[in-house]
Write a protein that holds these residues in place. Structure first.
Motif, short mmCIF file in Angstrom:
data_model
loop_
_atom_site.label_atom_id
_atom_site.label_comp_id
_atom_site.label_asym_id
_atom_site.label_seq_id
_atom_site.Cartn_x
_atom_site.Cartn_y
_atom_site.Cartn_z
N MET A 105 0.81 -1.22 0.00
CA MET A 105 0.00 0.00 0.00
C MET A 105 0.84 1.27 0.00
O MET A 105 0.34 2.35 -0.31
N GLN A 106 2.10 1.15 0.32
CA GLN A 106 2.98 2.32 0.34
C GLN A 106 3.56 2.55 -1.05
O GLN A 106 4.77 2.50 -1.28
N ASN A 107 2.66 2.82 -1.99
CA ASN A 107 3.05 2.98 -3.40
C ASN A 107 2.95 4.42 -3.89
O ASN A 107 3.11 4.70 -5.07
N GLY A 108 2.68 5.34 -2.96
CA GLY A 108 2.56 6.75 -3.33
C GLY A 108 1.24 7.13 -3.95
O GLY A 108 1.02 8.31 -4.27
N LEU A 109 0.33 6.17 -4.11
CA LEU A 109 -0.96 6.42 -4.75
C LEU A 109 -2.13 6.22 -3.80
O LEU A 109 -3.24 6.67 -4.08
N LEU A 110 -1.88 5.56 -2.68
CA LEU A 110 -2.93 5.25 -1.72
C LEU A 110 -2.69 6.00 -0.41
O LEU A 110 -1.54 6.37 -0.10
N PRO A 111 -3.72 6.21 0.39
CA PRO A 111 -3.55 6.93 1.66
C PRO A 111 -2.59 6.21 2.61
O PRO A 111 -2.79 5.04 2.93
N GLU A 112 -1.57 6.92 3.05
CA GLU A 112 -0.62 6.33 4.00
C GLU A 112 -1.32 5.98 5.31
O GLU A 112 -0.92 5.03 6.01
N GLU A 113 -2.36 6.74 5.65
CA GLU A 113 -3.09 6.50 6.90
C GLU A 113 -3.74 5.12 6.89
O GLU A 113 -3.79 4.43 7.91
N TYR A 114 -4.28 4.70 5.74
CA TYR A 114 -4.90 3.38 5.66
C TYR A 114 -3.84 2.28 5.74
O TYR A 114 -4.08 1.22 6.33
N ALA A 115 -2.70 2.53 5.14
CA ALA A 115 -1.60 1.55 5.24
C ALA A 115 -1.18 1.39 6.70
O ALA A 115 -0.90 0.27 7.15
N ARG A 116 -1.16 2.48 7.44
CA ARG A 116 -0.79 2.41 8.85
C ARG A 116 -1.83 1.64 9.67
O ARG A 116 -1.48 0.87 10.56
N THR A 117 -3.10 1.82 9.32
CA THR A 117 -4.17 1.11 10.03
C THR A 117 -4.02 -0.40 9.89
O THR A 117 -4.32 -1.16 10.83
N ILE A 118 -3.55 -0.85 8.75
CA ILE A 118 -3.32 -2.29 8.53
C ILE A 118 -2.42 -2.86 9.61
O ILE A 118 -2.62 -4.00 10.07
N LEU A 119 -1.45 -2.08 10.07
CA LEU A 119 -0.51 -2.55 11.10
C LEU A 119 -1.00 -2.30 12.52
O LEU A 119 -0.87 -3.16 13.39
N THR A 120 -1.59 -1.12 12.74
CA THR A 120 -1.93 -0.73 14.11
C THR A 120 -3.29 -1.23 14.57
O THR A 120 -3.54 -1.36 15.77
N GLY A 121 -4.18 -1.46 13.61
CA GLY A 121 -5.54 -1.83 13.97
C GLY A 121 -6.37 -0.66 14.47
O GLY A 121 -7.48 -0.85 14.97
N ILE A 122 -5.87 0.56 14.32
CA ILE A 122 -6.58 1.77 14.75
C ILE A 122 -6.94 2.60 13.52
O ILE A 122 -6.08 2.92 12.71
N TRP A 123 -8.23 2.95 13.40
CA TRP A 123 -8.66 3.78 12.27
C TRP A 123 -8.10 5.20 12.43
O TRP A 123 -7.95 5.70 13.54
N ASP A 124 -7.82 5.83 11.30
CA ASP A 124 -7.32 7.21 11.31
C ASP A 124 -8.31 8.16 11.96
O ASP A 124 -7.92 9.14 12.60
N ASN A 125 -9.60 7.90 11.78
CA ASN A 125 -10.64 8.74 12.38
C ASN A 125 -11.88 7.89 12.59
O ASN A 125 -12.00 6.79 12.06
N THR A 126 -12.80 8.41 13.39
CA THR A 126 -14.02 7.67 13.70
C THR A 126 -15.26 8.47 13.30
O THR A 126 -16.31 8.35 13.91
N GLU A 127 -15.14 9.24 12.23
CA GLU A 127 -16.22 10.15 11.87
C GLU A 127 -17.50 9.44 11.43
O GLU A 127 -18.60 10.01 11.51
N ILE A 128 -17.39 8.19 10.96
CA ILE A 128 -18.62 7.47 10.56
C ILE A 128 -19.27 6.75 11.74
O ILE A 128 -20.39 6.25 11.61
#
Length: 275
Positions: free
Chosen positions: A237-260
């Motif tokens: 996912m770290q290809n420069g085209l996708l959100p880095e935040e989502y790539a980080r969530t894959i490892l941490t298990g924590i969503w970037d935000n909880t707005e939904i």
């Protein structure tokens, strides 16, 4: 537009339920391997939609899905892709972080998919229904009435109830919200198996699915976690085209935000899933 609903008939044996593959090839590979280990035939494996999504391998994921051949309904992402739409149809608030992220991953996914994959996506029904353990079961993505509706455990029952009343269903299998849960009232059951493409905001990289069992006419359901090669998923996912935040969530298990999320589910971030 009339809904396309596939009737699967009377099913028996174990049934594997999962959703939200989100272009996560490694998670889908692990899910397929688990089904084979548990001797669950592809026709007894059911996906609640969003085969395509946030991760790096949409084309490979759709093609593996075709090879494995489980059942699936169309999620909002599939509906938008088959119609050639310009956004994911998630009903994110305009200008929100999720809306901004979708303007990265959705065009990426759209650009990666072959005509063969789009043609496959066009075959997916809006819902599937079947009989199991003396229950009438309906599979939805968001809700019967709105593919993009977010239904959570804390969602009031009077919002869930009309879905059962459409055709006197006993069980609704839902997806879309990204969190596993069950909620029951008056012998009716709403069951969300969770998603395998992203963690459930619970602080671990593991993902979620569920298995149904017919115990002599009694419906048994149980949620499970799935381990897979999430480090490879993160790396791809770290290809420069996708959100880095989502790539980080894959490892941490924590969503970037909880707005939904409703307040109850938002407050459980990082505390694990309570089932």
């Amino acid at each position: 537009m009339d809904k396309k609903i596939d009737y699967l008939g009377n099913l028996s044996g174990k049934i594997l339920l999962f959703g939200g593959v989100y272009s996560n090839l490694q998670a889908l590979e692990a899910m397929k391997q688990l089904a084979e280990k548990e001797n669950i035939a592809p026709e007894n494996c059911i996906c609640t939609g969003d085969i395509v999504g946030y991760c790096a391998q949409p084309e490979q994921t759709v093609q593996l899905f075709k090879i494995w051949n489980p059942k699936s309904i169309a999620g909002n992402v599939e509906i938008q892709l088959r119609e050639g739409a310009e956004d994911c149809g998630c009903d994110f608030r305009k200008g929100s972080r999720c809306d901004g992220f979708s303007q990265q991953w959705y065009p990426y996914a759209q650009s990666q998919l072959s005509k063969d994959s789009i043609d496959f996506i066009k075959t997916l029904p809006d819902h599937v229904t079947f009989n199991y353990a003396e229950k009438k079961v309906l599979v939805v993505h968001g809700s019967y009435f709105n593919t993009s509706e977010f239904i959570f455990k804390s969602t009031p029952w009077d919002i869930k109830a009309p879905n059962f009343e459409v055709n006197n269903y006993d069980v609704i299998i839902g997806g879309h919200c990204g969190l596993p849960f069950y909620d029951s009232k008056s012998d009716k059951l709403w069951l969300n198996p969770g998603v395998i493409g992203m963690p459930a905001n619970d602080g671990t990289p593991l993902v979620w699915y569920a298995i149904l069992n017919d115990k002599k006419g009694l419906l048994e359901y149980k949620h499970h976690t799935l381990n897979y090669n999430y480090k490879l998923t993160n790396n791809l996912m770290q290809n420069g085209l996708l959100p880095e935040e989502y790539a980080r969530t894959i490892l941490t298990g924590i969503w970037d935000n909880t707005e939904i999320l409703p307040a109850i589910e938002s407050g459980l971030q990082g505390f694990g899933i309570q089932l």
